[in-house]
Motif scaffolding. Structure first.
Motif, PDB file in Angstrom:
ATOM      1  N   LEU A 146       0.871  -1.175   0.035  1.00  0.00           N
ATOM      2  CA  LEU A 146      -0.054   0.027  -0.026  1.00  0.00           C
ATOM      3  C   LEU A 146       0.911   1.366   0.014  1.00  0.00           C
ATOM      4  O   LEU A 146       0.515   2.382  -0.626  1.00  0.00           O
ATOM      5  N   ALA A 147       1.911   1.012   0.865  1.00  0.00           N
ATOM      6  CA  ALA A 147       2.844   2.445   0.731  1.00  0.00           C
ATOM      7  C   ALA A 147       3.638   2.624  -0.446  1.00  0.00           C
ATOM      8  O   ALA A 147       4.266   3.539  -0.628  1.00  0.00           O
ATOM      9  N   THR A 148       3.887   1.468  -1.055  1.00  0.00           N
ATOM     10  CA  THR A 148       4.946   1.565  -2.372  1.00  0.00           C
ATOM     11  C   THR A 148       4.394   2.707  -3.508  1.00  0.00           C
ATOM     12  O   THR A 148       3.211   2.330  -3.847  1.00  0.00           O
ATOM     13  N   PRO A 149       5.158   3.736  -3.865  1.00  0.00           N
ATOM     14  CA  PRO A 149       4.771   4.727  -4.892  1.00  0.00           C
ATOM     15  C   PRO A 149       4.319   3.867  -6.241  1.00  0.00           C
ATOM     16  O   PRO A 149       4.752   2.771  -6.438  1.00  0.00           O
ATOM     17  N   SER A 150       3.827   4.749  -7.316  1.00  0.00           N
ATOM     18  CA  SER A 150       3.847   4.559  -8.337  1.00  0.00           C
ATOM     19  C   SER A 150       4.967   4.101  -9.047  1.00  0.00           C
ATOM     20  O   SER A 150       5.800   4.728  -8.945  1.00  0.00           O
ATOM     21  N   SER A 151       4.941   3.165 -10.162  1.00  0.00           N
ATOM     22  CA  SER A 151       6.316   2.463 -10.600  1.00  0.00           C
ATOM     23  C   SER A 151       6.900   3.572 -11.476  1.00  0.00           C
ATOM     24  O   SER A 151       6.245   4.227 -12.084  1.00  0.00           O
ATOM     25  N   VAL A 152       8.096   3.770 -11.296  1.00  0.00           N
ATOM     26  CA  VAL A 152       9.032   4.429 -12.123  1.00  0.00           C
ATOM     27  C   VAL A 152       8.956   4.136 -13.575  1.00  0.00           C
ATOM     28  O   VAL A 152       9.257   4.987 -14.497  1.00  0.00           O
ATOM     29  N   VAL A 153       8.422   3.007 -13.917  1.00  0.00           N
ATOM     30  CA  VAL A 153       8.541   2.625 -15.230  1.00  0.00           C
ATOM     31  C   VAL A 153       6.864   2.805 -15.925  1.00  0.00           C
ATOM     32  O   VAL A 153       6.745   2.729 -16.956  1.00  0.00           O
ATOM     33  N   ALA A 154       6.137   3.520 -15.144  1.00  0.00           N
ATOM     34  CA  ALA A 154       4.677   3.814 -15.597  1.00  0.00           C
ATOM     35  C   ALA A 154       4.610   4.637 -16.738  1.00  0.00           C
ATOM     36  O   ALA A 154       3.898   4.619 -17.522  1.00  0.00           O
ATOM     37  N   MET A 155       5.523   5.709 -16.966  1.00  0.00           N
ATOM     38  CA  MET A 155       5.648   6.650 -17.859  1.00  0.00           C
ATOM     39  C   MET A 155       5.878   6.001 -19.040  1.00  0.00           C
ATOM     40  O   MET A 155       5.284   6.337 -20.076  1.00  0.00           O
ATOM     41  N   THR A 156       6.867   5.188 -19.241  1.00  0.00           N
ATOM     42  CA  THR A 156       7.278   4.215 -20.615  1.00  0.00           C
ATOM     43  C   THR A 156       6.137   3.489 -20.849  1.00  0.00           C
ATOM     44  O   THR A 156       5.819   3.388 -22.029  1.00  0.00           O
ATOM     45  N   VAL A 157       5.617   2.787 -19.991  1.00  0.00           N
ATOM     46  CA  VAL A 157       4.283   1.923 -20.274  1.00  0.00           C
ATOM     47  C   VAL A 157       3.312   2.848 -20.850  1.00  0.00           C
ATOM     48  O   VAL A 157       2.678   2.208 -21.881  1.00  0.00           O
ATOM     49  N   SER A 158       3.131   3.713 -20.345  1.00  0.00           N
ATOM     50  CA  SER A 158       1.905   4.724 -20.807  1.00  0.00           C
ATOM     51  C   SER A 158       2.375   5.045 -22.108  1.00  0.00           C
ATOM     52  O   SER A 158       1.302   5.018 -22.961  1.00  0.00           O
ATOM     53  N   ARG A 159       3.423   5.525 -22.375  1.00  0.00           N
ATOM     54  CA  ARG A 159       3.759   5.822 -23.677  1.00  0.00           C
ATOM     55  C   ARG A 159       3.725   4.901 -24.808  1.00  0.00           C
ATOM     56  O   ARG A 159       3.193   4.887 -25.943  1.00  0.00           O
ATOM     57  N   CYS A 160       4.222   3.387 -24.586  1.00  0.00           N
ATOM     58  CA  CYS A 160       3.998   2.436 -25.060  1.00  0.00           C
ATOM     59  C   CYS A 160       2.553   2.064 -25.709  1.00  0.00           C
ATOM     60  O   CYS A 160       2.180   1.885 -26.738  1.00  0.00           O
ATOM     61  N   LEU A 161       1.699   2.343 -24.535  1.00  0.00           N
ATOM     62  CA  LEU A 161       0.031   2.094 -24.714  1.00  0.00           C
ATOM     63  C   LEU A 161      -0.574   3.329 -25.363  1.00  0.00           C
ATOM     64  O   LEU A 161      -1.835   3.101 -25.523  1.00  0.00           O
ATOM     65  N   GLY A 162       0.213   4.391 -25.781  1.00  0.00           N
ATOM     66  CA  GLY A 162      -0.489   5.514 -26.393  1.00  0.00           C
ATOM     67  C   GLY A 162      -1.172   6.442 -25.185  1.00  0.00           C
ATOM     68  O   GLY A 162      -1.902   7.078 -25.609  1.00  0.00           O
ATOM     69  N   GLY A 163      -0.955   6.008 -24.007  1.00  0.00           N
ATOM     70  CA  GLY A 163      -1.617   7.020 -22.935  1.00  0.00           C
ATOM     71  C   GLY A 163      -0.758   8.406 -22.879  1.00  0.00           C
ATOM     72  O   GLY A 163       0.148   8.588 -23.544  1.00  0.00           O
ATOM     73  N   LEU A 164      -1.647   9.182 -22.038  1.00  0.00           N
ATOM     74  CA  LEU A 164      -1.257  10.595 -21.640  1.00  0.00           C
ATOM     75  C   LEU A 164       0.115  10.427 -20.495  1.00  0.00           C
ATOM     76  O   LEU A 164      -0.028   9.797 -19.482  1.00  0.00           O
ATOM     77  N   ILE A 165       1.257  11.016 -21.113  1.00  0.00           N
ATOM     78  CA  ILE A 165       2.522  10.690 -20.116  1.00  0.00           C
ATOM     79  C   ILE A 165       2.362  11.852 -19.020  1.00  0.00           C
ATOM     80  O   ILE A 165       2.833  11.476 -17.869  1.00  0.00           O
TER      81      ILE A 165
END
Length: 202
Positions: free
Chosen positions: A68-87
């Motif tokens: 629960l305390a673990t922050p958002s993954s540092v890889v989230a931006m790269t994954v979002s970019r790969c999926l066409g999401g908003l960075i």
């Protein structure tokens, strides 16, 4: 080494973000409210309950508190970019959750661990906030000096970020313990689904 792979992938992805306008997303009231609720009172209250019940540091409840305390993954931006999401919104969530986790993660570790608390807190603070902040400051400086060249670098080397994440997955899988997976996976999946459906994520 594994952390460095993730940081490099994040730096490449961050190069194409207009960090000049990042403050608009980072200071958004909705984002601030959701991050504050998600990463401060929720994990701390859960960890306090674990400490009060005198559960061991390897108990399912203690593991859930750490998740629960673990922050958002540092890889989230790269994954979002790969999926066409908003960075940019993803960047705001990663940065804010990393800063908030400095408090919540340290508190959770202090409440759930019974030995080596100080080193664990120091490492968690350095990795949760220090790594993301350092990457942000580096790219911010690059964009100030040469915004067009930095953005082009991020665009042209997006595939390198994906390869770095792939290398991370391969290297991490070499050390996976199947017994550990069966122990922790149900807890992790349950928390992920629960948080996906709750009010903190809108």
């Amino acid at each position: 080494m594994l952390l460095m792979l993730l940081v490099l992938a994040s730096v490449i992805t961050m190069c194409r973000i207009e960090l000049e306008n990042a403050r608009t997303f980072v200071t958004d009231r909705g984002t601030l409210r959701s991050v504050a609720l998600r990463y401060l009172p929720l994990p701390i209250a859960f960890a306090a309950l674990v400490a009060w019940s005198d559960a061991g540091s390897t108990s399912t409840a203690a593991i859930a508190a750490v998740f629960l305390a673990t922050p958002s993954s540092v890889v989230a931006m790269t994954v979002s970019r790969c999926l066409g999401g908003l960075i940019m919104p993803t960047f705001a969530q990663v940065l804010l959750s990393s800063l908030a986790a400095t408090v919540s993660f340290s508190t959770v570790l202090a409440l759930t661990l019974h030995e080596d608390v100080a080193p664990a807190i120091a490492i968690s603070a350095a990795t949760s906030a220090g790594v993301v902040t350092a990457a942000y400051l580096l790219v911010k400086r690059l964009r100030e000096r040469s915004p067009i060249r930095t953005a082009k670098y991020g665009e042209r080397n997006g595939y390198v970020a994906v390869l770095l994440l792939t290398a991370f997955i391969v290297l991490a899988c070499l050390k996976l313990d199947l017994h550990g997976f069966t122990t922790y996976a149900p807890t992790a999946i349950g928390i992920a689904v629960g948080l996906r459906l709750d009010i903190f994520n809108g």
